[in-house]
Design a protein around this motif. Sequence first.
Motif, PDB file in Angstrom:
ATOM      1  N   ASP A  15      16.316  -4.336 -11.526  1.00 23.46           N
ATOM      2  CA  ASP A  15      15.685  -5.194 -12.491  1.00 23.46           C
ATOM      3  C   ASP A  15      14.253  -4.931 -12.188  1.00 23.46           C
ATOM      4  OD1 ASP A  15      14.396  -7.031 -13.899  1.00 23.46           O
ATOM      5  OD2 ASP A  15      16.016  -8.772 -13.601  1.00 23.46           O
ATOM      6  N   ASP A  16      13.272  -4.584 -13.335  1.00 25.65           N
ATOM      7  CA  ASP A  16      11.745  -4.218 -12.914  1.00 25.65           C
ATOM      8  C   ASP A  16      10.891  -5.612 -13.118  1.00 25.65           C
ATOM      9  OD1 ASP A  16      12.573  -1.766 -12.512  1.00 25.65           O
ATOM     10  OD2 ASP A  16      11.902  -1.094 -14.441  1.00 25.65           O
ATOM     11  N   THR A  17      11.602  -6.780 -13.359  1.00 25.20           N
ATOM     12  CA  THR A  17      10.944  -8.071 -13.886  1.00 25.20           C
ATOM     13  C   THR A  17       9.806  -8.345 -12.684  1.00 25.20           C
ATOM     14  OG1 THR A  17      12.680  -8.969 -15.085  1.00 25.20           O
ATOM     15  CG2 THR A  17      10.906 -10.443 -14.453  1.00 25.20           C
ATOM     16  N   TRP A  18      10.070  -8.067 -11.495  1.00 28.48           N
ATOM     17  CA  TRP A  18       9.200  -8.407 -10.600  1.00 28.48           C
ATOM     18  C   TRP A  18       8.639  -7.203  -9.619  1.00 28.48           C
ATOM     19  CZ3 TRP A  18       7.445 -13.333 -10.444  1.00 28.48           C
ATOM     20  CH2 TRP A  18       8.676 -14.395 -11.022  1.00 28.48           C
ATOM     21  N   LEU A  19       8.660  -6.123 -10.259  1.00 31.41           N
ATOM     22  CA  LEU A  19       8.374  -5.176  -9.654  1.00 31.41           C
ATOM     23  C   LEU A  19       6.886  -5.080  -9.416  1.00 31.41           C
ATOM     24  CD1 LEU A  19       9.738  -2.199  -8.890  1.00 31.41           C
ATOM     25  CD2 LEU A  19       8.612  -1.265 -11.055  1.00 31.41           C
ATOM     26  N   GLY A  20       6.412  -4.812  -8.163  1.00 30.63           N
ATOM     27  CA  GLY A  20       4.904  -4.792  -7.708  1.00 30.63           C
ATOM     28  C   GLY A  20       4.430  -6.310  -7.602  1.00 30.63           C
ATOM     29  N   ARG A  21       5.321  -7.210  -7.358  1.00 31.54           N
ATOM     30  CA  ARG A  21       4.891  -8.711  -7.011  1.00 31.54           C
ATOM     31  C   ARG A  21       5.767  -9.299  -6.044  1.00 31.54           C
ATOM     32  NH1 ARG A  21       4.791 -12.007 -12.605  1.00 31.54           N
ATOM     33  NH2 ARG A  21       6.765 -10.887 -13.123  1.00 31.54           N
ATOM     34  N   ALA A  22       5.409 -10.091  -5.563  1.00 33.96           N
ATOM     35  CA  ALA A  22       5.755 -11.019  -4.539  1.00 33.96           C
ATOM     36  C   ALA A  22       6.442 -12.615  -4.744  1.00 33.96           C
ATOM     37  CB  ALA A  22       5.151 -11.174  -3.348  1.00 33.96           C
ATOM     38  N   PRO A  23       7.644 -12.913  -5.521  1.00 34.99           N
ATOM     39  CA  PRO A  23       7.821 -14.110  -5.988  1.00 34.99           C
ATOM     40  C   PRO A  23       8.285 -14.905  -4.703  1.00 34.99           C
ATOM     41  CG  PRO A  23       9.504 -12.403  -6.416  1.00 34.99           C
ATOM     42  CD  PRO A  23       8.291 -11.679  -6.077  1.00 34.99           C
ATOM     43  N   GLU A  74       0.768  -1.036  -0.155  1.00 36.00           N
ATOM     44  CA  GLU A  74      -0.083  -0.167   0.001  1.00 36.00           C
ATOM     45  C   GLU A  74       0.758   1.174   0.012  1.00 36.00           C
ATOM     46  OE1 GLU A  74      -2.327  -0.617   3.594  1.00 36.00           O
ATOM     47  OE2 GLU A  74      -3.346  -2.482   2.695  1.00 36.00           O
ATOM     48  N   SER A  75       2.118   0.938   0.041  1.00 36.01           N
ATOM     49  CA  SER A  75       2.998   2.235  -0.157  1.00 36.01           C
ATOM     50  C   SER A  75       3.142   3.263  -1.051  1.00 36.01           C
ATOM     51  CB  SER A  75       4.547   1.651   0.450  1.00 36.01           C
ATOM     52  OG  SER A  75       5.078   1.160  -0.950  1.00 36.01           O
ATOM     53  N   GLY A  76       2.839   2.745  -2.373  1.00 39.20           N
ATOM     54  CA  GLY A  76       2.844   3.620  -3.416  1.00 39.20           C
ATOM     55  C   GLY A  76       4.093   3.714  -3.732  1.00 39.20           C
ATOM     56  N   LEU A  77       5.322   2.781  -3.446  1.00 39.77           N
ATOM     57  CA  LEU A  77       6.674   2.790  -3.744  1.00 39.77           C
ATOM     58  C   LEU A  77       6.898   1.820  -4.931  1.00 39.77           C
ATOM     59  CD1 LEU A  77       8.290   2.975  -0.243  1.00 39.77           C
ATOM     60  CD2 LEU A  77       8.008   4.899  -1.872  1.00 39.77           C
ATOM     61  N   ASP A  78       8.055   1.739  -5.302  1.00 34.00           N
ATOM     62  CA  ASP A  78       8.226   0.676  -6.445  1.00 34.00           C
ATOM     63  C   ASP A  78       9.066  -0.228  -5.696  1.00 34.00           C
ATOM     64  OD1 ASP A  78       7.803   2.507  -8.326  1.00 34.00           O
ATOM     65  OD2 ASP A  78       9.641   3.398  -8.575  1.00 34.00           O
ATOM     66  N   TRP A  79       8.184  -1.402  -5.288  1.00 36.87           N
ATOM     67  CA  TRP A  79       8.385  -2.531  -4.350  1.00 36.87           C
ATOM     68  C   TRP A  79       8.660  -3.777  -5.163  1.00 36.87           C
ATOM     69  CZ3 TRP A  79       4.739  -6.270  -4.059  1.00 36.87           C
ATOM     70  CH2 TRP A  79       3.538  -5.887  -4.317  1.00 36.87           C
ATOM     71  N   VAL A  80       9.396  -4.653  -4.430  1.00 35.72           N
ATOM     72  CA  VAL A  80       9.358  -6.102  -4.690  1.00 35.72           C
ATOM     73  C   VAL A  80       9.367  -6.823  -3.325  1.00 35.72           C
ATOM     74  CG1 VAL A  80      10.531  -7.975  -5.836  1.00 35.72           C
ATOM     75  CG2 VAL A  80      10.781  -5.726  -6.972  1.00 35.72           C
ATOM     76  N   LEU A  81       8.574  -7.713  -3.137  1.00 36.75           N
ATOM     77  CA  LEU A  81       8.685  -8.584  -1.843  1.00 36.75           C
ATOM     78  C   LEU A  81       9.128  -9.784  -2.525  1.00 36.75           C
ATOM     79  CD1 LEU A  81       4.894  -7.849  -0.741  1.00 36.75           C
ATOM     80  CD2 LEU A  81       6.976  -7.037   0.542  1.00 36.75           C
ATOM     81  N   VAL A  82      10.173 -10.293  -1.508  1.00 37.55           N
ATOM     82  CA  VAL A  82      10.928 -11.478  -1.898  1.00 37.55           C
ATOM     83  C   VAL A  82      10.487 -12.691  -0.790  1.00 37.55           C
ATOM     84  CG1 VAL A  82      13.075 -12.525  -2.151  1.00 37.55           C
ATOM     85  CG2 VAL A  82      12.593 -10.213  -3.135  1.00 37.55           C
ATOM     86  N   ARG A  83      10.023 -13.800  -1.091  1.00 39.79           N
ATOM     87  CA  ARG A  83       9.671 -14.751  -0.204  1.00 39.79           C
ATOM     88  C   ARG A  83      10.639 -16.015  -0.360  1.00 39.79           C
ATOM     89  NH1 ARG A  83       3.355 -14.479  -1.482  1.00 39.79           N
ATOM     90  NH2 ARG A  83       2.709 -12.502  -0.373  1.00 39.79           N
ATOM     91  N   PRO A  84      11.716 -16.117   0.387  1.00 38.83           N
ATOM     92  CA  PRO A  84      12.555 -17.236   0.168  1.00 38.83           C
ATOM     93  C   PRO A  84      11.976 -18.536   0.962  1.00 38.83           C
ATOM     94  CG  PRO A  84      13.632 -15.308   1.327  1.00 38.83           C
ATOM     95  CD  PRO A  84      12.197 -15.242   1.380  1.00 38.83           C
TER      96      PRO A  84
END
Length: 219
Positions: free
Chosen positions: A207-215, A156-166
């Motif tokens: 890298d923008d590949t995962w921008l706005g996603r949570a791989p 919800e931040s409005g930033l350019d984010w990627v969440l990474v879930r190892p």
Amino acid sequence: MQNSVMDSTQTKILVLGATGPTGRLIVRQAVAQGYDVTVLARSAEKARGLEGATLTLGDARDETVLRQALKGRGAVISALGTPASPFREVTSLSTATHALVDAMKAEGVRRLVCITGMGAGDSAGHGGFLFDHLIFPLLLRKVYADKNRQEAIVRESGLDWVLVRPTILNNKPGHGGVRALTDLSDVHGGTISRADVAGFVLEQVRDDTWLGRAPLITW
């Protein structure tokens, strides 16, 4: 596709959670790749061994401290963690992330790469029998409730984010690559080296590949 050349802003990153085992590898790899790295730590003692990085002392939940650490930075990597807490409520991750988002907006820093973990959000239930039915409910339920709050703040931040879930972390040497997935229908557990997590996270700075996603990432 990952950019081949970093501009001067992209080379300047702030790493939170840099004194943890994954954070230390992120710093080591970033310095080796030519990044200008600032780390935020509670004490110089905890930050020993982070050669090549600039140290800012303070609490990651303090927006004033964060704003100081963010000056001149182009991106943030959050490797913040917290111990298993079977009984006590956990709020440190969401509190720090809320302060970080506010500080980033105030300082005009847009790129945020945030490590959470397998079990957060829609990756819950994909850890395999032992993780899903024993480890998670007995040891990590309260930690992951806060990781979910943390992820919501980032989304919800409005930033350019990627969440990474190892998947489950190990300390083995890295393979030099990962599988990054958002379709988890065939995922039932997995492990990944901290070194490979560090490498993937650093790639997301440019890298923008995962921008706005949570791989979810695994080997």
